[in-house]
Design a protein around this motif. Structure first.
Motif, mmCIF file in Angstrom:
data_model
loop_
_atom_site.group_PDB
_atom_site.id
_atom_site.type_symbol
_atom_site.label_atom_id
_atom_site.label_comp_id
_atom_site.label_asym_id
_atom_site.label_seq_id
_atom_site.Cartn_x
_atom_site.Cartn_y
_atom_site.Cartn_z
ATOM 1 N N ASP A 62 0.830 -1.212 0.000
ATOM 2 C CA ASP A 62 0.000 0.000 0.000
ATOM 3 C C ASP A 62 0.864 1.260 0.000
ATOM 4 O OD1 ASP A 62 -2.336 -1.456 -0.001
ATOM 5 O OD2 ASP A 62 -2.575 -1.409 2.170
ATOM 6 N N ASP A 110 2.521 2.160 -3.485
ATOM 7 C CA ASP A 110 1.611 2.853 -4.403
ATOM 8 C C ASP A 110 1.450 4.318 -4.040
ATOM 9 O OD1 ASP A 110 0.969 0.962 -6.316
ATOM 10 O OD2 ASP A 110 -0.698 0.142 -5.174
ATOM 11 N N ALA A 111 1.380 4.603 -2.741
ATOM 12 C CA ALA A 111 1.129 5.975 -2.303
ATOM 13 C C ALA A 111 2.370 6.845 -2.416
ATOM 14 C CB ALA A 111 0.620 5.972 -0.857
ATOM 15 N N GLU A 133 -3.532 13.419 -1.762
ATOM 16 C CA GLU A 133 -3.904 12.325 -2.661
ATOM 17 C C GLU A 133 -3.146 11.051 -2.301
ATOM 18 O OE1 GLU A 133 -5.883 10.427 -5.863
ATOM 19 O OE2 GLU A 133 -6.281 12.198 -4.638
ATOM 20 N N ARG A 166 -4.968 9.374 0.403
ATOM 21 C CA ARG A 166 -6.148 8.677 -0.106
ATOM 22 C C ARG A 166 -5.747 7.339 -0.708
ATOM 23 N NH1 ARG A 166 -8.505 7.014 -4.233
ATOM 24 N NH2 ARG A 166 -6.849 7.778 -5.608
ATOM 25 N N ILE A 167 -4.639 7.319 -1.452
ATOM 26 C CA ILE A 167 -4.166 6.079 -2.067
ATOM 27 C C ILE A 167 -3.814 5.052 -0.998
ATOM 28 C CG2 ILE A 167 -2.318 5.074 -3.479
ATOM 29 C CD1 ILE A 167 -2.239 7.733 -5.026
ATOM 30 N N ASP A 209 -6.713 2.970 -0.189
ATOM 31 C CA ASP A 209 -7.321 2.255 -1.310
ATOM 32 C C ASP A 209 -7.005 0.769 -1.200
ATOM 33 O OD1 ASP A 209 -8.268 1.341 -3.746
ATOM 34 O OD2 ASP A 209 -7.540 3.077 -4.860
ATOM 35 N N VAL A 210 -7.998 -0.084 -1.375
ATOM 36 C CA VAL A 210 -7.782 -1.532 -1.239
ATOM 37 C C VAL A 210 -7.136 -2.136 -2.476
ATOM 38 C CG1 VAL A 210 -9.701 -1.796 0.353
ATOM 39 C CG2 VAL A 210 -10.113 -2.043 -2.106
ATOM 40 N N TYR A 211 -7.107 -1.412 -3.585
ATOM 41 C CA TYR A 211 -6.549 -1.944 -4.824
ATOM 42 C C TYR A 211 -5.051 -1.687 -4.891
ATOM 43 C CZ TYR A 211 -11.458 -2.156 -6.088
ATOM 44 O OH TYR A 211 -12.795 -2.416 -6.094
#
Length: 232
Positions: free
Chosen positions: A82, A85-86, A95, A98-99, A102-104
């Protein structure tokens, strides 16, 4: 004993007595026992390393990596994915936060996760001593308390926020045998985790989250293995 069981139940997949609802301040108290949970993980790894000493190096490394992931329930690996990605996205701090929620998973997660697992497997296949495998998880989980105390929470409602400002001195005493046995590994782990925490906090607007803590554990273990294999 409740604080000990909370630490073990949170950081590992080992069975613990029923604990019921976790109340305010209890996760902070449980942080004193993070190194103890690390020693339990390390004991499994050290025993497995001894039992599989006659296997080919690559196979032994794969079994050790699988056991490591099983002992933690992939908790820290999930945080690493996680966070990748962020933190690696070209977005503003809000933002990126928020990432984090995110579960994806995106391409950064797959790329970073693959490389970290590949490197960890190869370092385990290089044959670090069972004593190092016993102590390293405790070293890393003690070192985690430093950024937890130094940096604010990125999100006040998250689990990371409830675990902040942990019990540093009791944890230090629990981790002291591993620190004395492997001082250079401990120094490298602390320096790497603090440096990564500073970078992550800058990318997130000044604070850290529970996912970032997971990333710090994964990369702290990787650095510890690298130092041990290269210089010990």
């Amino acid at each position: 004993m409740r604080s000990l069981w909370l630490a073990v139940g949170f950081l590992t997949t080992f069975p613990v007595p029923p604990l019921g609802e976790v109340h305010s301040g209890e996760m902070k108290a449980a942080s004193a026992f993070y190194p103890v949970a690390g020693y339990l993980i390390g004991a499994v790894l050290a025993l497995l390393a001894w039992l599989t000493a006659g296997l080919p190096d690559g196979l032994q490394g794969a079994l050790l990596l699988a056991a490591w992931l099983a002992c933690t329930g992939m908790l820290h690996l999930d945080g690493l994915l996680d966070t990748a990605d962020a933190l690696l996205s070209m977005k503003p701090p809000a933002e990126r936060l928020r990432i984090l929620g995110d579960v994806y998973l995106g391409s950064f997660a797959f790329g970073v996760g693959f490389m970290v697992l590949l490197l960890k497997w190869q370092l385990l296949a290089a044959g670090p001593s069972p004593w190092l495998l016993l102590g390293l998880p405790a070293l890393v989980r003690f070192a985690l308390l430093l950024p937890m105390n130094l940096f604010p929470a990125a999100r006040p409602e998250g689990l990371g926020a409830r675990s902040r400002e942990g019990r540093l001195m009791p944890a230090f005493l629990f981790a002291l045998p591993a620190l004395l046995a492997f001082p250079w590994v401990g120094l490298a782990v602390v320096a790497a985790m603090l440096g990564l925490a500073y970078w992550a906090a800058g990318r997130l607007g000044g604070g850290l989250s529970g996912d970032v803590y997971g990333m710090l554990v994964e990369l702290g273990e990787l650095v510890g293995l690298l130092v041990a294999v290269a210089w010990l």
